[in-house]
Write an enzyme that holds these catalytic residues in place. Structure first.
Site, short mmCIF file in Angstrom:
data_model
loop_
_atom_site.label_atom_id
_atom_site.label_comp_id
_atom_site.label_asym_id
_atom_site.label_seq_id
_atom_site.Cartn_x
_atom_site.Cartn_y
_atom_site.Cartn_z
N ARG A 153 -21.28 5.69 -0.18
CA ARG A 153 -19.75 6.16 0.12
C ARG A 153 -18.95 5.27 1.03
NH1 ARG A 153 -22.42 11.17 1.74
NH2 ARG A 153 -22.05 12.76 0.13
N CYS A 180 1.33 -3.08 4.18
CA CYS A 180 1.84 -1.67 4.10
C CYS A 180 0.74 -0.87 3.31
CB CYS A 180 3.13 -1.75 3.29
SG CYS A 180 4.65 -2.49 4.33
N ARG A 200 -0.32 2.64 4.67
CA ARG A 200 0.21 3.05 6.08
C ARG A 200 1.69 3.30 6.14
NH1 ARG A 200 3.60 -0.32 8.68
NH2 ARG A 200 3.55 -2.41 7.95
N SER A 201 2.56 2.70 4.90
CA SER A 201 3.98 2.73 4.84
C SER A 201 4.40 2.61 3.62
CB SER A 201 4.62 1.78 6.04
OG SER A 201 5.98 1.90 5.86
N ASP A 203 7.92 2.70 1.28
CA ASP A 203 9.32 2.79 0.76
C ASP A 203 9.35 3.57 -0.76
OD1 ASP A 203 12.04 2.48 -0.48
OD2 ASP A 203 12.07 0.66 0.33
N ASN A 211 3.23 0.16 -6.18
CA ASN A 211 2.03 0.06 -5.68
C ASN A 211 1.13 1.28 -6.61
OD1 ASN A 211 3.62 0.47 -2.44
ND2 ASN A 211 2.97 -1.08 -3.32
N HIS A 241 8.96 7.34 3.34
CA HIS A 241 10.11 7.49 3.78
C HIS A 241 10.99 6.98 2.65
CE1 HIS A 241 8.17 3.71 5.40
NE2 HIS A 241 9.37 2.89 4.40
N TYR A 243 15.10 5.72 2.81
CA TYR A 243 16.19 5.15 3.64
C TYR A 243 17.26 6.03 3.21
CZ TYR A 243 13.12 1.35 5.37
OH TYR A 243 12.33 0.52 5.76
#
Length: 302
Positions: A153, A180, A200-201, A203, A211, A241, A243
């Site tokens: 694992r 990101c 983690r972030s 757009d 991605n 998020h 914008y």
């Protein structure tokens, strides 16, 4: 290759639209250092059964540039961290994140993303700032791990080198943009490969679709090199998020009729690859893609 169902038998995919909808409906409006305010939602997930297609969004046409993200990931797997190195893989959009001013403020040469960037972490992971230190090849290890210990694992990859991404008052990180995406865990169960990517972030109108493609393509690479059938891709975003200046475009995608996902396969040249460092964007082919029309002009915040 994934065992894709015939196109007519695949389920129409609404997960990306649901993601956009949940961010606007349930997210919090927050200020950002990029300039425009954003709607942010913490902890969202999409789960793709490969039988029903490869996760290239159909809410807008990506046929002109769907391979771009794959080329970028191939560059990072090979340790690319400068604009010139990235350009060798067809990645020519990193300029705004590696300007002379940005690089100088972090003690870097112009065009260098820094030792806290993806390429350094993936191919030469080390906490030393010595450019001559080879470091640890995470993806080379990942393939060997899955071949030798498939039921383990702990088949993990991280883009985060803590001392180079550390920031506090008066201290700048050693990169021009903090990674990101790229927290990867591969899991083999009953001979099937499940690939989880955490970012983690995200757009969501601009970056996340790319991605999705690049890390699902990674699943095809791993499948080819290990022999385990790639059956599921899970995409988790900590801070998803939109914008404020992207909201109109996101809402347009939200109301477009759901369609079925396409198929992506390794072509003959891709199937001849035996080392993960040798994959390139042109080794992947796209079939059964019937997207809605292109949406141009979606703003990108730097």
């Amino acid at each position: 290759m994934p065992e894709y169902l015939p196109y007519s038998e695949r389920h129409p995919c609404i997960q990306y639209q649901d993601l956009l909808r949940s961010i606007i409906r349930d997210g919090e409006k927050v200020a950002t250092k990029q300039g425009p305010a954003a709607y942010s939602r913490i902890g969202v997930q999409m789960r793709f059964n490969l039988a029903h297609g490869f996760p290239i969004i159909v809410q807008r046409d990506m046929s002109k540039f769907w391979r771009s993200g794959i080329g970028e990931l191939c560059a990072f797997i090979n340790g690319a961290r400068t604009l010139s190195e990235l350009a060798q893989f067809g990645c020519k959009w990193w300029g705004p994140w590696a300007t002379e001013d940005k690089c100088r403020s972090r003690g870097l040469e112009a065009g260098d993303l820094g030792p806290g960037s993806y390429g350094h972490a993936f191919r030469h992971f080390t906490t030393s700032d010595d450019p001559n230190e080879e470091g640890f090849d995470q993806f080379g290890h990942l393939i060997r791990k899955l071949r030798d210990l498939p039921e383990d694992r702990t088949a993990l990859v991280s883009p985060w080198v803590p001392p180079f991404n550390h920031r506090e008052y008066g201290i700048k990180s050693r990169n021009t943009i903090a990674p990101c995406h790229g927290w990867i865990q591969a899991r083999v169960m009953n001979g099937n490969l499940h690939l989880h990517m955490k970012q983690r972030s995200g757009d969501t109108p601009v970056g996340v679709p790319s991605n999705m493609v690049q890390y699902a393509a990674l699943g095809l690479m791993i499948e080819h090199l290990t022999g385990y059938k790639f059956t599921e891709y899970v995409h988790y975003i900590v801070d998803a998020h939109i914008y404020e200046d992207q909201e109109e475009h996101a809402r347009e995608m939200m109301v477009r009729w759901p369609k079925r996902l396409p198929a992506v396969v390794l072509n003959e040249a891709g199937q001849a690859v035996s080392d993960i460092h040798d994959f390139r964007a042109e080794h992947f082919d796209l079939y059964d893609y019937d997207p809605h029309p292109e949406i141009s002009g979606i703003p990108v915040s730097v």
